[in-house]
Write a protein that holds these residues in place. Structure first.
Motif, PDB file in Angstrom:
ATOM      1  N   VAL A 287      43.808 -10.582  63.144  1.00 26.10           N
ATOM      2  CA  VAL A 287      44.575 -11.799  62.873  1.00 26.10           C
ATOM      3  C   VAL A 287      43.696 -12.834  62.166  1.00 26.10           C
ATOM      4  O   VAL A 287      44.137 -13.496  61.220  1.00 26.10           O
ATOM      5  CB  VAL A 287      45.164 -12.372  64.172  1.00 26.10           C
ATOM      6  N   ALA A 288      42.451 -12.957  62.604  1.00 22.69           N
ATOM      7  CA  ALA A 288      41.539 -13.917  61.957  1.00 22.69           C
ATOM      8  C   ALA A 288      41.327 -13.548  60.488  1.00 22.69           C
ATOM      9  O   ALA A 288      41.358 -14.417  59.607  1.00 22.69           O
ATOM     10  CB  ALA A 288      40.201 -13.951  62.695  1.00 22.69           C
ATOM     11  N   ALA A 289      41.134 -12.254  60.206  1.00 22.64           N
ATOM     12  CA  ALA A 289      40.934 -11.815  58.823  1.00 22.64           C
ATOM     13  C   ALA A 289      42.170 -12.080  57.976  1.00 22.64           C
ATOM     14  O   ALA A 289      42.071 -12.504  56.812  1.00 22.64           O
ATOM     15  CB  ALA A 289      40.575 -10.333  58.802  1.00 22.64           C
ATOM     16  N   ALA A 290      43.347 -11.852  58.562  1.00 22.09           N
ATOM     17  CA  ALA A 290      44.592 -12.093  57.829  1.00 22.09           C
ATOM     18  C   ALA A 290      44.760 -13.572  57.505  1.00 22.09           C
ATOM     19  O   ALA A 290      45.176 -13.944  56.394  1.00 22.09           O
ATOM     20  CB  ALA A 290      45.783 -11.586  58.642  1.00 22.09           C
ATOM     21  N   LEU A 291      44.438 -14.441  58.447  1.00 21.22           N
ATOM     22  CA  LEU A 291      44.540 -15.882  58.207  1.00 21.22           C
ATOM     23  C   LEU A 291      43.536 -16.331  57.143  1.00 21.22           C
ATOM     24  O   LEU A 291      43.877 -17.103  56.234  1.00 21.22           O
ATOM     25  CB  LEU A 291      44.304 -16.643  59.511  1.00 21.22           C
ATOM     26  N   GLU A 292      42.305 -15.844  57.261  1.00 19.03           N
ATOM     27  CA  GLU A 292      41.271 -16.242  56.302  1.00 19.03           C
ATOM     28  C   GLU A 292      41.615 -15.752  54.897  1.00 19.03           C
ATOM     29  O   GLU A 292      41.342 -16.452  53.900  1.00 19.03           O
ATOM     30  CB  GLU A 292      39.917 -15.704  56.758  1.00 19.03           C
ATOM     31  N   ALA A 293      42.233 -14.583  54.797  1.00 16.44           N
ATOM     32  CA  ALA A 293      42.632 -14.069  53.487  1.00 16.44           C
ATOM     33  C   ALA A 293      43.698 -14.940  52.840  1.00 16.44           C
ATOM     34  O   ALA A 293      43.843 -14.944  51.607  1.00 16.44           O
ATOM     35  CB  ALA A 293      43.145 -12.634  53.627  1.00 16.44           C
ATOM     36  N   ARG A 294      44.418 -15.699  53.668  1.00 15.70           N
ATOM     37  CA  ARG A 294      45.467 -16.579  53.148  1.00 15.70           C
ATOM     38  C   ARG A 294      44.995 -18.024  53.006  1.00 15.70           C
ATOM     39  O   ARG A 294      45.799 -18.940  52.837  1.00 15.70           O
ATOM     40  CB  ARG A 294      46.687 -16.501  54.067  1.00 15.70           C
ATOM     41  N   THR A 315      50.796 -30.860  65.310  1.00 20.36           N
ATOM     42  CA  THR A 315      52.122 -30.920  65.930  1.00 20.36           C
ATOM     43  C   THR A 315      53.181 -30.305  65.028  1.00 20.36           C
ATOM     44  O   THR A 315      54.062 -29.567  65.503  1.00 20.36           O
ATOM     45  CB  THR A 315      52.479 -32.375  66.264  1.00 20.36           C
ATOM     46  N   ALA A 316      53.091 -30.572  63.730  1.00 22.05           N
ATOM     47  CA  ALA A 316      54.063 -30.009  62.788  1.00 22.05           C
ATOM     48  C   ALA A 316      53.957 -28.496  62.751  1.00 22.05           C
ATOM     49  O   ALA A 316      54.980 -27.793  62.687  1.00 22.05           O
ATOM     50  CB  ALA A 316      53.837 -30.592  61.394  1.00 22.05           C
ATOM     51  N   PHE A 317      52.737 -27.971  62.810  1.00 14.41           N
ATOM     52  CA  PHE A 317      52.567 -26.525  62.790  1.00 14.41           C
ATOM     53  C   PHE A 317      53.128 -25.906  64.075  1.00 14.41           C
ATOM     54  O   PHE A 317      53.757 -24.848  64.044  1.00 14.41           O
ATOM     55  CB  PHE A 317      51.096 -26.153  62.629  1.00 14.41           C
ATOM     56  N   GLY A 318      52.894 -26.573  65.209  1.00 14.55           N
ATOM     57  CA  GLY A 318      53.446 -26.083  66.469  1.00 14.55           C
ATOM     58  C   GLY A 318      54.960 -26.009  66.425  1.00 14.55           C
ATOM     59  O   GLY A 318      55.564 -25.022  66.882  1.00 14.55           O
ATOM     60  N   ALA A 319      55.595 -27.032  65.869  1.00 10.98           N
ATOM     61  CA  ALA A 319      57.057 -27.047  65.751  1.00 10.98           C
ATOM     62  C   ALA A 319      57.532 -25.976  64.774  1.00 10.98           C
ATOM     63  O   ALA A 319      58.574 -25.337  64.994  1.00 10.98           O
ATOM     64  CB  ALA A 319      57.527 -28.428  65.299  1.00 10.98           C
ATOM     65  N   HIS A 320      56.762 -25.769  63.706  1.00  6.08           N
ATOM     66  CA  HIS A 320      57.108 -24.736  62.720  1.00  6.08           C
ATOM     67  C   HIS A 320      57.097 -23.356  63.368  1.00  6.08           C
ATOM     68  O   HIS A 320      58.012 -22.558  63.171  1.00  6.08           O
ATOM     69  CB  HIS A 320      56.101 -24.794  61.571  1.00  6.08           C
ATOM     70  N   CYS A 321      56.077 -23.077  64.173  1.00  5.44           N
ATOM     71  CA  CYS A 321      56.002 -21.790  64.870  1.00  5.44           C
ATOM     72  C   CYS A 321      57.142 -21.654  65.875  1.00  5.44           C
ATOM     73  O   CYS A 321      57.756 -20.590  66.009  1.00  5.44           O
ATOM     74  CB  CYS A 321      54.659 -21.644  65.575  1.00  5.44           C
ATOM     75  N   ALA A 322      57.434 -22.738  66.597  1.00  2.25           N
ATOM     76  CA  ALA A 322      58.499 -22.700  67.598  1.00  2.25           C
ATOM     77  C   ALA A 322      59.845 -22.356  66.966  1.00  2.25           C
ATOM     78  O   ALA A 322      60.672 -21.659  67.571  1.00  2.25           O
ATOM     79  CB  ALA A 322      58.583 -24.032  68.326  1.00  2.25           C
ATOM     80  N   SER A 323      60.065 -22.815  65.741  1.00  3.30           N
ATOM     81  CA  SER A 323      61.340 -22.524  65.071  1.00  3.30           C
ATOM     82  C   SER A 323      61.485 -21.037  64.767  1.00  3.30           C
ATOM     83  O   SER A 323      62.594 -20.547  64.557  1.00  3.30           O
ATOM     84  CB  SER A 323      61.448 -23.332  63.772  1.00  3.30           C
ATOM     85  N   LEU A 350      51.784 -14.396  62.462  1.00  6.46           N
ATOM     86  CA  LEU A 350      51.305 -14.379  61.075  1.00  6.46           C
ATOM     87  C   LEU A 350      52.438 -14.636  60.087  1.00  6.46           C
ATOM     88  O   LEU A 350      52.250 -15.328  59.073  1.00  6.46           O
ATOM     89  CB  LEU A 350      50.631 -13.040  60.771  1.00  6.46           C
ATOM     90  N   ALA A 351      53.600 -14.109  60.394  1.00  4.38           N
ATOM     91  CA  ALA A 351      54.749 -14.350  59.515  1.00  4.38           C
ATOM     92  C   ALA A 351      55.092 -15.833  59.473  1.00  4.38           C
ATOM     93  O   ALA A 351      55.411 -16.385  58.402  1.00  4.38           O
ATOM     94  CB  ALA A 351      55.949 -13.535  60.000  1.00  4.38           C
ATOM     95  N   ALA A 352      55.006 -16.503  60.634  1.00  2.18           N
ATOM     96  CA  ALA A 352      55.272 -17.944  60.670  1.00  2.18           C
ATOM     97  C   ALA A 352      54.183 -18.714  59.938  1.00  2.18           C
ATOM     98  O   ALA A 352      54.463 -19.653  59.174  1.00  2.18           O
ATOM     99  CB  ALA A 352      55.378 -18.415  62.119  1.00  2.18           C
ATOM    100  N   ALA A 353      52.931 -18.320  60.145  1.00  6.02           N
ATOM    101  CA  ALA A 353      51.815 -19.015  59.509  1.00  6.02           C
ATOM    102  C   ALA A 353      51.850 -18.884  57.992  1.00  6.02           C
ATOM    103  O   ALA A 353      51.427 -19.801  57.269  1.00  6.02           O
ATOM    104  CB  ALA A 353      50.491 -18.479  60.051  1.00  6.02           C
ATOM    105  N   THR A 354      52.381 -17.768  57.510  1.00  3.48           N
ATOM    106  CA  THR A 354      52.442 -17.526  56.064  1.00  3.48           C
ATOM    107  C   THR A 354      53.280 -18.572  55.352  1.00  3.48           C
ATOM    108  O   THR A 354      53.006 -18.930  54.189  1.00  3.48           O
ATOM    109  CB  THR A 354      53.022 -16.120  55.786  1.00  3.48           C
ATOM    110  N   PRO A 357      51.615 -24.093  54.733  1.00  5.17           N
ATOM    111  CA  PRO A 357      50.388 -24.163  53.907  1.00  5.17           C
ATOM    112  C   PRO A 357      49.151 -24.439  54.746  1.00  5.17           C
ATOM    113  O   PRO A 357      49.156 -25.298  55.626  1.00  5.17           O
ATOM    114  CB  PRO A 357      50.674 -25.310  52.938  1.00  5.17           C
ATOM    115  N   PRO A 358      48.030 -23.695  54.507  1.00  2.00           N
ATOM    116  CA  PRO A 358      46.822 -23.871  55.296  1.00  2.00           C
ATOM    117  C   PRO A 358      46.117 -25.199  55.071  1.00  2.00           C
ATOM    118  O   PRO A 358      45.299 -25.613  55.881  1.00  2.00           O
ATOM    119  CB  PRO A 358      45.950 -22.692  54.851  1.00  2.00           C
ATOM    120  N   ALA A 359      46.391 -25.857  53.972  1.00  2.00           N
ATOM    121  CA  ALA A 359      45.736 -27.142  53.707  1.00  2.00           C
ATOM    122  C   ALA A 359      46.635 -28.017  52.837  1.00  2.00           C
ATOM    123  O   ALA A 359      47.552 -27.524  52.207  1.00  2.00           O
ATOM    124  CB  ALA A 359      44.397 -26.910  52.996  1.00  2.00           C
TER     125      ALA A 359
END
Length: 359
Positions: A287-294, A315-323, A350-354, A357-359
């Motif tokens: 999972v760490a490698a997949a996140l870093e690759a993105r 907080t926004a990311f937490g809500a995004h994952c919860a959705s 990972l699908a939610a994190a995709t 945006p990471p930054a």
């Protein structure tokens, strides 16, 4: 109508505290839920543990062994410790509370890194002591700065290794140097709740540091890798005189008979525990490698979770994952902690994190 004057008078310290709040369950539009917030193991009870629990059912009308003699003997034999140097408690957090109330009085200080385990400030204030927080340096304990913050009022120092919520760990050389700087009258508590997930060669087994250091206590729990989070059992190891004093602060019978029996069975399931932690640490790397690759940047974790230092976007990311039905632990203004689950759980994350945006 009840007014504040009608209520009992509580300690002023309680007005500064916020009760611990677990994350609310999250559901995806399809009704799926992925529990990745509480650092639990994703596996069900170990077979030996299930049998031990079943065998205890007929005797739960009796009080447990208040001294936990059988579990203490098992721990002593397995880790090469003196039984007199082991104290049980209601999870490692229960033992942490015993430690603070044993050494700290109003006006005394309890020192720890921040962010770290969120129970530290709560337990410190409940004891009437003063919390002293030292910021992490690049997500890791700054032990040199922590040593400089020790005063003649410091009674206890927590070092969470690996650290919760960042997953980062400090090595043997740093820890030994730090322990050498802590005055003898100050207790150092090495909190190793996630020790079984450590794979870095330079991160020590805290129990190996106890010899010759009576001011050091190591905390361990059965809640994480051993899968007994619902039974609340943990322990402290240290110098017999220190542990003997600690036992005086033990809430009688708080380590229940079912929990004690389950812990013994879990210790005797070492091969299966190791297999399960290997699955989790392999997922940690994937999972760490997949996140870093993105494009995500995250500290190296030695625990069963990853830390995303998102700052104001946590907080926004937490809500995004919860959705998407993925429940993670968002720390407002700081970051997000994501527990490693089974591959399907982690793929959902990972699908939610995709789509964030990471930054």
């Amino acid at each position: 109508m009840t007014t504040t004057e009608d209520l009992p008078r509580f300690r002023a310290a309680l007005s500064q505290l916020v009760s611990y709040r677990p994350e609310k369950p999250a559901l995806s539009p399809e009704g799926r839920s992925y529990a990745l917030a509480a650092n639990e193991t994703p596996f069900g009870p170990l077979p030996k543990v299930a049998r031990a629990i079943e065998q205890q059912i007929e005797s739960i009308n009796r009080y447990p062994d208040n001294g936990g003699q059988a579990l203490t003997a098992e721990l002593a034999q397995r880790f090469g410790l003196e039984p007199e140097g082991i104290a049980l408690g209601c999870g490692s957090v229960g033992v942490a509370q015993q430690l603070i109330t044993s050494v700290a009085e109003p006006g005394d200080e309890v020192l720890y890194a921040w962010p770290s385990f969120e129970a530290y400030p709560i337990l410190t204030r409940l004891a009437g002591a003063t919390p002293v927080e030292v910021p992490l340096r690049e997500g890791v304990h700054d032990l040199a700065a922590m040593a400089e913050h020790i005063t003649d009022r410091t009674r206890l120092v927590f070092v969470c290794n690996p650290n919760n919520p960042t997953g980062t760990a400090v090595g043997r050389a740093e820890l030994e140097k730090f322990l050498g700087r802590v005055p003898a009258g100050c207790l150092v508590v090495l909190d190793e709740a996630y020790h079984e997930y450590v794979r870095a060669a330079d991160v020590p087994n805290g129990l190996s540091l106890l010899t010759g250091r009576p001011h050091l206590v190591v905390l361990r729990t059965f809640s994480k890798a051993y899968g007994l989070a619902g039974l609340r059992i943990g322990y402290a190891a240290g110098h017999p005189e220190v542990i003997g004093t600690l036992r005086k602060a033990y809430l009688p019978y708080s380590a229940g008979s079912v929990a004690q029996a389950a812990a013994i069975a879990a210790l005797r399931s070492g091969d299966e525990v190791a297999r399960r932690t290997d699955v989790v640490t392999a997922e940690r790397a994937r999972v760490a490698a997949a996140l870093e690759a993105r494009g995500w940047r995250l500290p190296r974790s030695e625990a069963n979770f990853l830390w995303l230092p998102l700052g104001g976007r946590a907080t926004a990311f937490g809500a995004h994952c919860a959705s998407a039905g993925v429940c993670v632990r968002a720390v407002a203004g700081t970051g997000v902690r994501v527990t490693l689950g089974l591959p399907a759980d982690n793929d959902a994350f990972l699908a939610a994190a995709t789509t964030f945006p990471p930054a």
